[in-house]
Scaffold this active site. Structure first.
Site, PDB file in Angstrom:
ATOM      1  CB  CYS A 191      -0.953   0.007   1.190  1.00 21.61           C
ATOM      2  SG  CYS A 191      -0.192  -0.422   2.775  1.00 21.61           S
ATOM      3  CG  HIS A 216      -0.519   4.276   4.359  1.00 21.26           C
ATOM      4  ND1 HIS A 216      -1.212   3.998   5.506  1.00 21.26           N
ATOM      5  CD2 HIS A 216      -0.074   3.073   3.877  1.00 21.26           C
ATOM      6  CE1 HIS A 216      -1.188   2.687   5.725  1.00 21.26           C
ATOM      7  NE2 HIS A 216      -0.511   2.105   4.750  1.00 21.26           N
TER       8      HIS A 216
END
Length: 349
Positions: free
Chosen positions: A148, A241
């Site tokens: 990710c 993130h």
């Protein structure tokens, strides 16, 4: 319509797959697979639904099957894998004998002739499929998407490496707790705290990014020729993130050129108008205090990466820095596999 199945359907990423596939114009879920403790039950009865949106009505009454190719409906063409890594390697290879496997698991990434793909970055790696099928005598095949944090970083590096010579990249991540799964980080460990280590995360970022930005010569992948160093941290954010990126180029540059290349970046998924492809894979923010995970993680339904604070470094020559935010369980996980499958469906199936 292409019939699809989901492996690991009861987990967080499996639920994202189901959410994103609901009302998809090209794909229809006809089979859900999970562990033996869930098999034989209605999906609604076997699953603790973690997402904000309600569980789609279309899957509530579906009977969960064992994670076995023989249990999968024979009319399924593509299976999406969100299996735990310790099971994924063997199980995905078993499914690949007869099915197309679009995997979010890490177990088969970086394996010879198994494409690791971001459709906007390296769709040419799908050429490996032919070699993979011949080598294993499979009718199906496996295509994987990266980690990710790697996906968010690499999407922003692609328009840079296409227009400049990168000498080095340094990145420091602030990663959401959902990346570790619902039970992955105890609340007492993360509330009022930051964890300065995520197992194998830095190694994945450093190896996968250079791989993705490299080239496939018909036999092997030749990595991109620059240095990359990562430092990864878990922070008390649910989704999204954040990464601070520092880039050194070989030559002088204008920061407005970098900004324009990022903001105007488009690639094959946009040309093909794939359903899940964002109009702009990279969104450049001009506000001084953006991007922020709470405000920017859902950009383009979670499929775009937002970039801000793009500026020249005043101390280091030929260098600049920026902050990015990407949704880790959509663009960084289920959405990445879904876009891979849409590309495969458009150009291969």
């Amino acid at each position: 319509m292409v019939n699809v199945g989901v492996l690991g359907a009861t987990g967080m990423v499996g639920q994202r797959f189901i959410q994103l596939l609901d009302n998809h114009p090209d794909f229809e879920i006809t089979s859900l697979a999970a562990s033996s403790r869930s098999a034989g039950k209605r999906y609604e009865d076997s699953t603790n639904w973690y997402l904000d949106d309600e569980m789609p009505k279309s899957v509530k009454d579906m009977i969960v099957v064992e994670t076995d190719p023989k249990a999968m409906d024979s009319d399924v063409d593509i299976v999406f894998s969100s299996l735990p890594s310790e099971f994924a390697e063997k199980v995905e290879r078993d499914f690949a004998k007869d099915f197309v496997v679009a995997s979010n698991a890490s177990a088969n990434r970086m394996k010879k002739n198994i494409p690791l793909v971001i459709p906007e970055v390296n769709p040419q790696f799908l050429d490996m499929i032919e070699f993979q099928q011949k080598e294993n005598n499979w009718d199906g095949f496996i295509v994987t998407n990266p980690n990710c944090s790697t996906i968010a970083l690499t999407l922003t590096l692609k328009p840079i490496i296409d227009n400049f010579n990168i000498k080095s990249v340094r990145v420091s991540t602030m990663q959401a707790v959902s990346g570790a799964g619902y039970n992955g980080v105890p609340s007492m460990a993360i509330v009022d705290n930051i964890l300065p280590y995520i197992g194998e995360e830095e190694e994945k970022m450093e190896s996968e990014t250079l791989h993705l930005l490299g080239s496939f010569d018909g036999n092997e992948v030749i990595n991109a020729d620059f240095k990359l160093s990562a430092s990864c941290h878990r922070v008390p954010v649910i989704d999204g993130h954040t990464e601070s990126v520092f880039i050194e180029l070989d030559d002088e540059f204008e920061i407005d050129d970098v900004k324009d290349n990022m903001a105007n970046f488009k690639a094959l998924p946009q040309e093909l108008n794939l359903f899940s492809a964002p109009e702009n894979p990279v969104i450049v923010k001009d506000e001084m205090d953006r991007p922020q995970p709470r405000m920017d993680r859902n950009a383009s339904n979670g499929m775009s990466v937002s970039v801000g604070r793009l500026r020249k470094d005043q101390y280091f020559d030929n260098s600049f820095k920026y902050v990015l935010v990407g949704h880790n369980t959509i663009r960084g996980a289920a959405g990445a596999s879904l876009l891979n499958a849409e590309l495969i469906n458009d150009i291969i199936l």
